[in-house]
Structures are given as structure tokens and as C-alpha cells.
Design a protein around this motif. Sequence first.
Motif, PDB file in Angstrom:
ATOM      1  N   PHE A 200      10.315   5.137  -5.744  1.00  0.00           N
ATOM      2  CA  PHE A 200      10.013   6.395  -6.432  1.00  0.00           C
ATOM      3  C   PHE A 200      11.281   7.240  -6.487  1.00  0.00           C
ATOM      4  O   PHE A 200      12.037   7.286  -5.514  1.00  0.00           O
ATOM      5  N   ASN A 201      11.495   7.951  -7.599  1.00  0.00           N
ATOM      6  CA  ASN A 201      12.662   8.833  -7.725  1.00  0.00           C
ATOM      7  C   ASN A 201      12.608  10.000  -6.755  1.00  0.00           C
ATOM      8  O   ASN A 201      13.634  10.468  -6.282  1.00  0.00           O
ATOM      9  N   GLN A 202      11.399  10.483  -6.500  1.00  0.00           N
ATOM     10  CA  GLN A 202      11.200  11.537  -5.513  1.00  0.00           C
ATOM     11  C   GLN A 202       9.925  11.220  -4.754  1.00  0.00           C
ATOM     12  O   GLN A 202       9.120  10.417  -5.215  1.00  0.00           O
ATOM     13  N   ALA A 203       9.755  11.850  -3.596  1.00  0.00           N
ATOM     14  CA  ALA A 203       8.569  11.579  -2.793  1.00  0.00           C
ATOM     15  C   ALA A 203       7.320  12.035  -3.542  1.00  0.00           C
ATOM     16  O   ALA A 203       7.204  13.200  -3.896  1.00  0.00           O
ATOM     17  N   PRO A 204       6.393  11.103  -3.813  1.00  0.00           N
ATOM     18  CA  PRO A 204       5.165  11.485  -4.521  1.00  0.00           C
ATOM     19  C   PRO A 204       4.326  12.453  -3.692  1.00  0.00           C
ATOM     20  O   PRO A 204       4.337  12.388  -2.456  1.00  0.00           O
ATOM     21  N   GLN A 205       3.594  13.328  -4.364  1.00  0.00           N
ATOM     22  CA  GLN A 205       2.674  14.234  -3.667  1.00  0.00           C
ATOM     23  C   GLN A 205       1.532  13.453  -3.033  1.00  0.00           C
ATOM     24  O   GLN A 205       1.007  13.840  -2.005  1.00  0.00           O
ATOM     25  N   LYS A 206       1.161  12.333  -3.664  1.00  0.00           N
ATOM     26  CA  LYS A 206       0.127  11.465  -3.120  1.00  0.00           C
ATOM     27  C   LYS A 206       0.543  10.018  -3.356  1.00  0.00           C
ATOM     28  O   LYS A 206       1.202   9.716  -4.354  1.00  0.00           O
ATOM     29  N   ILE A 207       0.157   9.160  -2.428  1.00  0.00           N
ATOM     30  CA  ILE A 207       0.349   7.726  -2.595  1.00  0.00           C
ATOM     31  C   ILE A 207      -0.999   7.063  -2.329  1.00  0.00           C
ATOM     32  O   ILE A 207      -1.650   7.349  -1.318  1.00  0.00           O
ATOM     33  N   TYR A 208      -1.402   6.214  -3.248  1.00  0.00           N
ATOM     34  CA  TYR A 208      -2.675   5.508  -3.146  1.00  0.00           C
ATOM     35  C   TYR A 208      -2.367   4.053  -2.797  1.00  0.00           C
ATOM     36  O   TYR A 208      -1.447   3.459  -3.361  1.00  0.00           O
ATOM     37  N   CYS A 209      -3.146   3.485  -1.859  1.00  0.00           N
ATOM     38  CA  CYS A 209      -2.861   2.144  -1.365  1.00  0.00           C
ATOM     39  C   CYS A 209      -4.123   1.292  -1.291  1.00  0.00           C
ATOM     40  O   CYS A 209      -5.221   1.812  -1.074  1.00  0.00           O
ATOM     41  N   LYS A 210      -3.908  -0.008  -1.414  1.00  0.00           N
ATOM     42  CA  LYS A 210      -4.969  -0.980  -1.228  1.00  0.00           C
ATOM     43  C   LYS A 210      -4.373  -2.237  -0.606  1.00  0.00           C
ATOM     44  O   LYS A 210      -3.305  -2.682  -1.029  1.00  0.00           O
ATOM     45  N   ALA A 211      -5.051  -2.766   0.416  1.00  0.00           N
ATOM     46  CA  ALA A 211      -4.617  -4.011   1.053  1.00  0.00           C
ATOM     47  C   ALA A 211      -5.534  -5.141   0.624  1.00  0.00           C
ATOM     48  O   ALA A 211      -6.756  -4.966   0.549  1.00  0.00           O
ATOM     49  N   GLU A 212      -4.947  -6.294   0.330  1.00  0.00           N
ATOM     50  CA  GLU A 212      -5.713  -7.484  -0.038  1.00  0.00           C
ATOM     51  C   GLU A 212      -5.179  -8.678   0.722  1.00  0.00           C
ATOM     52  O   GLU A 212      -3.989  -8.746   1.030  1.00  0.00           O
ATOM     53  N   LYS A 213      -6.065  -9.638   0.985  1.00  0.00           N
ATOM     54  CA  LYS A 213      -5.590 -10.858   1.643  1.00  0.00           C
ATOM     55  C   LYS A 213      -4.761 -11.659   0.645  1.00  0.00           C
ATOM     56  O   LYS A 213      -4.978 -11.588  -0.552  1.00  0.00           O
TER      57      LYS A 213
END
Length: 116
Positions: free
Chosen positions: A100-113
Motif C-alpha cells: 500500500f502507498n500509505q497505511a490503509p484506514q482499514k484492512i480486511y483479511c481472510k484466511a483459507e487452507k
Amino acid sequence: MSNAILVIFPYLYQGTWVFDDERVGLVREPFVSGIPEMINKLVQDIPDANQGFKLLFSQTPFPGYQIEMIWLRDEYGGNWYRWRAQNLEGWLCPALFKYFNQAPQKIYCKAEKLSR
């Protein structure tokens, strides 16, 4: 980066969650300061996650995301985020800026096998 959803493949190396990403020049880049605890929660239902798993992340929500991390503050060149639902905080090191160019206000994540 232009991709809306990014992906890395973390794994456990000598007791530390790390990831490699040749595209941006990272090898065994460690997660530290609260992030390992977040990862442990995130992958608790993924068999053999310590051998590796797929981590999707984006600064915008996407279908099936599991975590919303909210920016708190910057410190030591990195940035602190809070996973409010689990009451956890973690620090992402300056490697964040390879994605990211700058730190996002929010980061959304998902883990998968991993599909092996």
C-alpha cells in the motif's frame, strides 16, 4: 499495487509466523507484536495452517472477509491496527508499504487452507 485483493502465504518458521513474497523482495518476513496472536485466532479452524495458508487482504471489504482491522497509529515506521471483534491489537512493520502507498484506514483479511 493496483490489485484490489492481495495474497500472501504465511507459514510457521521456527515458532514465528513469516511469509515470502519474491515479487516485493521479502523472504521469511516475520509477523510480530500482536499479529501472531491475530493469526492464531484467524487460522484456528484451518488444518495444518502452520505448514502454510492463504491470506487474502484488501483495504476494501470483499465477500467472505473474516477480519476488519482498524488503523490506530503509526510507530517505529510501522502501523498499529485493532481487530475490534477479538479485542486484539497488532503492529504491521514497514513491509506494509510494499503493498500500500500509505497505511490503509482499514484492512480486511481472510484466511483459507492451501489446496495441495
